[in-house]
Design a protein around this motif. Structure first.
Motif, PDB file in Angstrom:
ATOM      1  N   TYR A 122      12.693 -24.000 -45.882  1.00 29.33           N
ATOM      2  CA  TYR A 122      13.283 -24.926 -47.082  1.00 29.33           C
ATOM      3  C   TYR A 122      11.797 -25.298 -48.347  1.00 29.33           C
ATOM      4  N   GLY A 123      11.056 -24.500 -48.200  1.00 32.14           N
ATOM      5  CA  GLY A 123      10.028 -24.251 -49.191  1.00 32.14           C
ATOM      6  C   GLY A 123       8.965 -25.325 -49.177  1.00 32.14           C
ATOM      7  N   PHE A 124       8.638 -26.035 -48.061  1.00 31.28           N
ATOM      8  CA  PHE A 124       7.667 -26.769 -47.815  1.00 31.28           C
ATOM      9  C   PHE A 124       6.119 -26.130 -47.793  1.00 31.28           C
ATOM     10  N   GLN A 125       5.123 -26.554 -48.314  1.00 27.32           N
ATOM     11  CA  GLN A 125       3.920 -25.957 -48.285  1.00 27.32           C
ATOM     12  C   GLN A 125       3.016 -26.912 -47.751  1.00 27.32           C
ATOM     13  N   LYS A 126       1.936 -26.446 -47.049  1.00 26.27           N
ATOM     14  CA  LYS A 126       0.979 -27.225 -46.131  1.00 26.27           C
ATOM     15  C   LYS A 126       0.132 -27.780 -47.227  1.00 26.27           C
ATOM     16  N   LEU A 127      -0.010 -29.145 -47.190  1.00 27.00           N
ATOM     17  CA  LEU A 127      -0.930 -29.675 -48.024  1.00 27.00           C
ATOM     18  C   LEU A 127      -2.095 -30.471 -47.339  1.00 27.00           C
ATOM     19  N   ALA A 128      -2.021 -30.658 -45.897  1.00 25.95           N
ATOM     20  CA  ALA A 128      -3.198 -31.038 -44.983  1.00 25.95           C
ATOM     21  C   ALA A 128      -2.628 -31.027 -43.665  1.00 25.95           C
ATOM     22  N   GLN A 129      -3.259 -31.296 -42.778  1.00 25.76           N
ATOM     23  CA  GLN A 129      -2.778 -31.395 -41.205  1.00 25.76           C
ATOM     24  C   GLN A 129      -1.678 -32.063 -40.960  1.00 25.76           C
ATOM     25  N   ASN A 130      -0.677 -31.481 -40.608  1.00 26.88           N
ATOM     26  CA  ASN A 130       0.402 -32.012 -40.085  1.00 26.88           C
ATOM     27  C   ASN A 130       1.297 -32.600 -41.527  1.00 26.88           C
ATOM     28  N   VAL A 131       0.931 -32.251 -42.720  1.00 25.41           N
ATOM     29  CA  VAL A 131       1.419 -33.040 -43.903  1.00 25.41           C
ATOM     30  C   VAL A 131       1.804 -31.670 -44.913  1.00 25.41           C
ATOM     31  N   TYR A 132       3.072 -31.741 -45.093  1.00 28.02           N
ATOM     32  CA  TYR A 132       3.607 -30.609 -46.049  1.00 28.02           C
ATOM     33  C   TYR A 132       4.104 -31.234 -47.177  1.00 28.02           C
ATOM     34  N   ILE A 133       4.231 -30.254 -48.502  1.00 32.87           N
ATOM     35  CA  ILE A 133       4.650 -30.965 -49.671  1.00 32.87           C
ATOM     36  C   ILE A 133       5.750 -29.753 -50.312  1.00 32.87           C
ATOM     37  N   ASN A 134       6.798 -30.599 -51.034  1.00 37.87           N
ATOM     38  CA  ASN A 134       7.829 -29.937 -51.696  1.00 37.87           C
ATOM     39  C   ASN A 134       8.135 -30.619 -53.018  1.00 37.87           C
ATOM     40  N   GLY A 135       8.759 -29.938 -53.804  1.00 39.31           N
ATOM     41  CA  GLY A 135       9.339 -30.739 -55.147  1.00 39.31           C
ATOM     42  C   GLY A 135      10.566 -31.357 -54.466  1.00 39.31           C
ATOM     43  N   GLN A 136      11.207 -32.090 -55.596  1.00 36.79           N
ATOM     44  CA  GLN A 136      12.222 -33.113 -55.271  1.00 36.79           C
ATOM     45  C   GLN A 136      13.535 -32.386 -54.694  1.00 36.79           C
ATOM     46  N   ILE A 137      13.666 -31.774 -53.825  1.00 36.58           N
ATOM     47  CA  ILE A 137      14.840 -31.131 -53.301  1.00 36.58           C
ATOM     48  C   ILE A 137      15.838 -32.062 -52.479  1.00 36.58           C
ATOM     49  N   ASP A 138      16.846 -31.534 -52.276  1.00 35.64           N
ATOM     50  CA  ASP A 138      17.777 -32.271 -50.989  1.00 35.64           C
ATOM     51  C   ASP A 138      17.469 -31.905 -49.775  1.00 35.64           C
ATOM     52  N   THR A 139      16.869 -32.673 -49.127  1.00 32.00           N
ATOM     53  CA  THR A 139      16.359 -32.718 -47.800  1.00 32.00           C
ATOM     54  C   THR A 139      17.300 -32.745 -46.670  1.00 32.00           C
ATOM     55  N   ALA A 140      18.701 -32.975 -46.963  1.00 32.03           N
ATOM     56  CA  ALA A 140      19.899 -32.975 -45.635  1.00 32.03           C
ATOM     57  C   ALA A 140      19.567 -31.635 -45.012  1.00 32.03           C
ATOM     58  N   GLY A 141      19.615 -30.606 -45.333  1.00 29.44           N
ATOM     59  CA  GLY A 141      19.513 -29.463 -44.459  1.00 29.44           C
ATOM     60  C   GLY A 141      18.459 -29.367 -43.437  1.00 29.44           C
ATOM     61  N   VAL A 142      17.127 -29.557 -43.828  1.00 28.23           N
ATOM     62  CA  VAL A 142      16.009 -29.700 -43.163  1.00 28.23           C
ATOM     63  C   VAL A 142      16.015 -30.846 -41.871  1.00 28.23           C
ATOM     64  N   GLU A 143      16.542 -32.097 -42.411  1.00 21.61           N
ATOM     65  CA  GLU A 143      16.737 -32.985 -41.540  1.00 21.61           C
ATOM     66  C   GLU A 143      17.959 -32.663 -40.581  1.00 21.61           C
ATOM     67  N   ALA A 144      18.862 -31.974 -41.011  1.00 19.62           N
ATOM     68  CA  ALA A 144      19.919 -31.550 -40.071  1.00 19.62           C
ATOM     69  C   ALA A 144      19.262 -30.525 -38.748  1.00 19.62           C
ATOM     70  N   VAL A 145      18.499 -29.738 -39.347  1.00 22.48           N
ATOM     71  CA  VAL A 145      17.921 -28.865 -38.355  1.00 22.48           C
ATOM     72  C   VAL A 145      17.108 -29.561 -37.181  1.00 22.48           C
ATOM     73  N   VAL A 146      16.172 -30.526 -37.752  1.00 17.85           N
ATOM     74  CA  VAL A 146      15.333 -31.163 -36.953  1.00 17.85           C
ATOM     75  C   VAL A 146      16.189 -32.078 -36.027  1.00 17.85           C
ATOM     76  N   GLN A 147      17.207 -32.743 -36.343  1.00 17.76           N
ATOM     77  CA  GLN A 147      18.124 -33.604 -35.634  1.00 17.76           C
ATOM     78  C   GLN A 147      18.986 -32.931 -34.866  1.00 17.76           C
ATOM     79  N   GLU A 148      19.389 -31.430 -34.712  1.00 18.86           N
ATOM     80  CA  GLU A 148      19.802 -30.821 -34.151  1.00 18.86           C
ATOM     81  C   GLU A 148      19.057 -30.518 -32.798  1.00 18.86           C
ATOM     82  N   HIS A 149      17.746 -30.284 -32.802  1.00 19.06           N
ATOM     83  CA  HIS A 149      16.789 -30.159 -31.908  1.00 19.06           C
ATOM     84  C   HIS A 149      16.364 -31.380 -31.343  1.00 19.06           C
ATOM     85  N   GLY A 150      16.658 -32.289 -31.729  1.00 16.65           N
ATOM     86  CA  GLY A 150      16.357 -33.690 -31.067  1.00 16.65           C
ATOM     87  C   GLY A 150      15.070 -34.093 -31.526  1.00 16.65           C
ATOM     88  N   LEU A 151      14.616 -33.657 -32.666  1.00 18.34           N
ATOM     89  CA  LEU A 151      13.137 -33.888 -33.047  1.00 18.34           C
ATOM     90  C   LEU A 151      12.912 -34.856 -34.170  1.00 18.34           C
TER      91      LEU A 151
END
Length: 265
Positions: A122-151
């Motif tokens: 979804y275009g996130f770039q690593k900013l620091a350890q365990n921290v990623y940054i992106n522009g103001q995108i709709d995060t519903a998609g990435v949240e759905a993927v993580v939710q689907e895997h119970g994470l």
């Protein structure tokens, strides 16, 4: 394709992406397995590997099959459609950022990698350890993927309004090395032009190359590209020329539609 490591899965999915996003194909029928195989074979893949990859893509939900007038056709699953929409919105460069922070136990390597891969898609770039940054995108998609895997409990998303802070802008420009990114994009622009418009490239050869280069374009211009505000980029930044993906001429557009009608009949 070898230089940019375009995979079998990407070749199989590419026709579905173009059918969903290129206006000239909006009225054409959805893709067939035979048409998807055509592009994969163009990339040098054999029948056995193609069958296995198709089965896995269906099982994972990345592609969906359905019957239409007695023909089995294919379209993007929810995940692929969500990424496509995110790509288009990200190129508008809305102000502000989204920070993604995740936390796992030391032994949760597979789960950590799954979240990293989802963020990168979804275009996130690593900013620091365990921290990623992106522009103001709709995060519903990435949240759905993580939710689907119970994470979902391991990922935290924070929306940060744009402060237009010159000091922060300079730090981000240095961190993501915008000058080096400009060189990468300029080189890719030349490679893409030579690949698509070299001597003797026309008709079906052009169309196959056009589709096959799409995954590389997505990776270079979206996955690997930091979502910085436009004010952080130099005036001649090549991304602005690359975002409208190799817009075909009228003749090439007709070749794309003609190819699609024959190959995906």
């Amino acid at each position: 394709m070898a230089r940019h490591d375009v995979s079998l899965n990407e070749l199989l999915v590419a026709p579905l992406v173009f059918r969903a996003t290129w206006p000239g194909l909006a009225e054409q029928p959805h893709a067939t397995a035979a048409g998807m195989r055509d592009l994969a074979e163009f990339g040098g893949h054999g029948a056995g590997a193609i069958r296995t990859a198709m089965s896995r893509l269906r099982s994972s939900g990345q592609i969906e099959s359905f019957e239409c007038d007695g023909v089995t056709r294919y379209r993007l699953g929810a995940w692929g459609s969500s990424i496509g929409a995110t790509v288009m919105r990200r190129f508008e460069r809305p102000e502000g950022y989204v920070l993604a922070i995740f936390s796992f136990e030391a032994g949760d390597a597979r789960e950590r990698q799954l979240v990293r891969d989802a963020l990168r898609s979804y275009g996130f770039q690593k900013l620091a350890q365990n921290v990623y940054i992106n522009g103001q995108i709709d995060t519903a998609g990435v949240e759905a993927v993580v939710q689907e895997h119970g994470l979902a409990q391991h990922l935290f998303l924070f929306r940060c309004p744009d402060q237009a802070d010159p000091a922060l802008d300079r730090r981000l420009v240095e961190l993501f090395d915008v000058k080096a990114r400009a060189r990468v994009l300029a080189r890719f622009e030349r490679e893409l032009h030579d690949y698509l418009h070299g001597p003797g490239v026309s008709g079906d050869e052009f169309v196959r190359r056009y589709f096959a280069a799409g995954p590389a374009h997505y990776r270079v211009t979206f996955v690997d590209e930091p979502a910085l505000p436009a004010r952080c980029l130099p005036p001649d930044y090549p991304l602005e020329r690359l975002v409208p993906y190799a817009e075909p001429t009228a003749r090439q557009a007709r070749a794309i539609v003609d190819y699609w009608r024959r190959i995906h009949a």
